[in-house]
Design a protein around this motif. Structure first.
Motif, short mmCIF file in Angstrom:
data_model
loop_
_atom_site.label_atom_id
_atom_site.label_comp_id
_atom_site.label_asym_id
_atom_site.label_seq_id
_atom_site.Cartn_x
_atom_site.Cartn_y
_atom_site.Cartn_z
N VAL A 67 -3.97 53.81 9.70
CA VAL A 67 -5.37 53.78 9.30
C VAL A 67 -5.51 52.94 8.04
N LYS A 68 -6.50 52.09 7.98
CA LYS A 68 -6.70 51.23 6.82
C LYS A 68 -7.32 52.03 5.69
N ARG A 69 -6.74 51.92 4.50
CA ARG A 69 -7.13 52.73 3.36
C ARG A 69 -7.69 51.88 2.23
N SER A 70 -8.39 52.56 1.33
CA SER A 70 -8.79 51.98 0.06
C SER A 70 -7.75 52.40 -0.97
N ILE A 71 -7.02 51.43 -1.52
CA ILE A 71 -5.90 51.72 -2.40
C ILE A 71 -6.09 51.00 -3.72
N GLY A 72 -6.05 51.74 -4.82
CA GLY A 72 -6.16 51.15 -6.15
C GLY A 72 -4.79 51.13 -6.82
N ILE A 73 -4.39 49.97 -7.32
CA ILE A 73 -3.11 49.86 -8.02
C ILE A 73 -3.39 49.60 -9.50
N LEU A 74 -3.11 50.58 -10.31
CA LEU A 74 -3.31 50.47 -11.75
C LEU A 74 -2.11 49.74 -12.34
N GLY A 75 -2.31 48.47 -12.66
CA GLY A 75 -1.22 47.67 -13.20
C GLY A 75 -0.65 46.72 -12.18
N CYS A 76 -1.21 45.53 -12.09
CA CYS A 76 -0.71 44.52 -11.14
C CYS A 76 0.23 43.57 -11.86
N GLY A 77 1.35 44.11 -12.29
CA GLY A 77 2.35 43.32 -12.98
C GLY A 77 3.51 42.97 -12.07
N TRP A 78 4.72 43.01 -12.60
CA TRP A 78 5.91 42.57 -11.89
C TRP A 78 6.13 43.37 -10.60
N LEU A 79 5.83 44.65 -10.62
CA LEU A 79 5.91 45.49 -9.42
C LEU A 79 4.57 45.58 -8.71
N GLY A 80 3.51 45.85 -9.45
CA GLY A 80 2.22 46.13 -8.84
C GLY A 80 1.63 44.99 -8.04
N PHE A 81 1.82 43.76 -8.52
CA PHE A 81 1.22 42.62 -7.82
C PHE A 81 1.84 42.37 -6.45
N PRO A 82 3.18 42.25 -6.33
CA PRO A 82 3.74 42.05 -4.99
C PRO A 82 3.50 43.24 -4.07
N LEU A 83 3.43 44.44 -4.63
CA LEU A 83 3.10 45.62 -3.83
C LEU A 83 1.68 45.48 -3.28
N ALA A 84 0.76 45.07 -4.13
CA ALA A 84 -0.63 44.87 -3.70
C ALA A 84 -0.71 43.81 -2.60
N GLU A 85 0.03 42.72 -2.77
CA GLU A 85 0.04 41.67 -1.76
C GLU A 85 0.50 42.21 -0.41
N ARG A 86 1.53 43.03 -0.44
CA ARG A 86 2.07 43.58 0.82
C ARG A 86 1.06 44.51 1.49
N LEU A 87 0.35 45.28 0.68
CA LEU A 87 -0.65 46.19 1.24
C LEU A 87 -1.83 45.41 1.82
N VAL A 88 -2.21 44.31 1.18
CA VAL A 88 -3.27 43.46 1.72
C VAL A 88 -2.84 42.89 3.07
N GLN A 89 -1.58 42.47 3.16
CA GLN A 89 -1.06 41.94 4.42
C GLN A 89 -1.14 42.97 5.54
N LYS A 90 -1.05 44.23 5.17
CA LYS A 90 -1.13 45.30 6.17
C LYS A 90 -2.56 45.68 6.51
N GLY A 91 -3.51 45.01 5.88
CA GLY A 91 -4.90 45.22 6.24
C GLY A 91 -5.66 46.21 5.40
N HIS A 92 -5.06 46.71 4.32
CA HIS A 92 -5.74 47.69 3.48
C HIS A 92 -6.66 47.00 2.47
N HIS A 93 -7.68 47.73 2.04
CA HIS A 93 -8.54 47.23 0.96
C HIS A 93 -7.89 47.62 -0.36
N VAL A 94 -7.43 46.64 -1.10
CA VAL A 94 -6.65 46.90 -2.31
C VAL A 94 -7.43 46.48 -3.54
N LYS A 95 -7.55 47.40 -4.48
CA LYS A 95 -8.11 47.12 -5.79
C LYS A 95 -6.94 46.99 -6.77
N GLY A 96 -6.99 45.99 -7.61
CA GLY A 96 -5.91 45.80 -8.56
C GLY A 96 -6.43 45.62 -9.96
#
Length: 282
Positions: free
Chosen positions: A3-32
């Motif tokens: 199921v596609k989720r709304s996911i907020g990542i607090l801190g799009c740094g060395w870990l948070g940014f590539p994690l956010a990219e991967r979640l976007v690739q999976k179709g989720h709505h990502v806030k960073g």
């Protein structure tokens, strides 16, 4: 997590940014979130809804700043990917206040979830095998505040919180060969290394989200633990750096982080199970 989720990542740094990219690739709505205006366009170009959040908010913070944070936390899943840092003299009060301000605006609706990225530094100077049940013995300011924040989050009755305690991270632009290069007379040369590659960190986080492993505490660490004196010497040499030297000791007094509970729950296959095999650029 089909199921596609709304996911907020607090801190799009060395870990948070590539994690956010991967979640976007999976179709989720990502806030960073980012603390710098310059990075907003970078997030947007990656398909991440960008938020400029500078913490902690002062008493006279603008209504727009507070509204931004309110819109950010209004997500089904929040991932806290901001480490306390070690250089701030006021890190304990600063970091606790930061997380507290975010938590104070949570809608606390049914189904709200938080994944808090913590650290195995909460175990401090423990020796031997360390598991999720081991007693917490933080020795540093950052370790102590992480324990305080973990307790705060676990007291949120209406929110499903999972805590993920990471071993030391390495990977792109964070090379172990640099960690101890050139240092001399280091102790605990035979102690085990506790590290985790960025790719495996992201893989384990995705697994937690996909398997909906909430209201849990997990450790995350590569399954193999080479000796410090061997590992850091080889890593420095691979980068053409001066290798560190260690004191000769009869026995080690280190700890090894056992992350098997999470790996087994996910049936996870590690990208880098042995940090000793890591080569810069791989």
């Amino acid at each position: 997590m089909s199921v596609k989720r709304s996911i907020g990542i607090l801190g799009c740094g060395w870990l948070g940014f590539p994690l956010a990219e991967r979640l976007v690739q999976k179709g989720h709505h990502v806030k960073g979130s980012t603390t710098t205006q310059e990075k907003l366009s970078v997030l947007q170009q990656a398909g991440i809804e960008p938020f400029h959040l500078a913490f902690p908010f002062s008493a006279d913070a603008s209504d727009e700043s507070r509204a931004q944070l309110q819109r950010f936390v209004d997500s089904e899943i929040l991932i806290f990917a901001i480490p306390p840092g070690r250089r701030r003299p006021d890190v304990e009060e600063y970091y606790y206040q930061l997380i507290q301000q975010v938590v104070s605006l949570l809608p606390c609706r049914k189904g709200q979830k938080i994944l808090f990225i913590s650290s195995t530094s909460v175990y401090g100077g423990r020796t031997g095998r360390v598991t999720e049940e081991s007693e917490l013995q933080p020795k540093t300011a950052s370790g102590r505040v992480l324990v305080r924040v973990e307790e705060m989050l676990r007291d949120l009755v209406a929110v499903e919180v999972t805590i993920l305690r990471l071993a030391g991270l390495f990977g792109p632009n964070r090379f172990p060969g640099r960690f101890l290069a050139g240092k001399t007379e280091l102790a605990n040369g035979d102690a085990p290394v506790n590290l985790l590659h960025l790719e495996d960190c992201i893989g384990l986080i995705l697994g937690i989200l996909e398997k909906a492993l909430w209201r849990k505490v997990f450790l995350a660490c590569a399954p193999n633990h080479p000796k410090r004196r061997i590992f850091y010497k080889e890593q420095a040499e691979r980068m053409g750096l001066v290798p560190p030297s260690f004191l000769e000791e009869e026995q080690h007094t280190g700890k090894y982080i056992d992350g098997s509970r999470l790996a087994n729950a996910l049936e996870y296959k590690f990208f880098c199970p042995d940090p000793g095999t890591f080569h810069p650029g791989s």
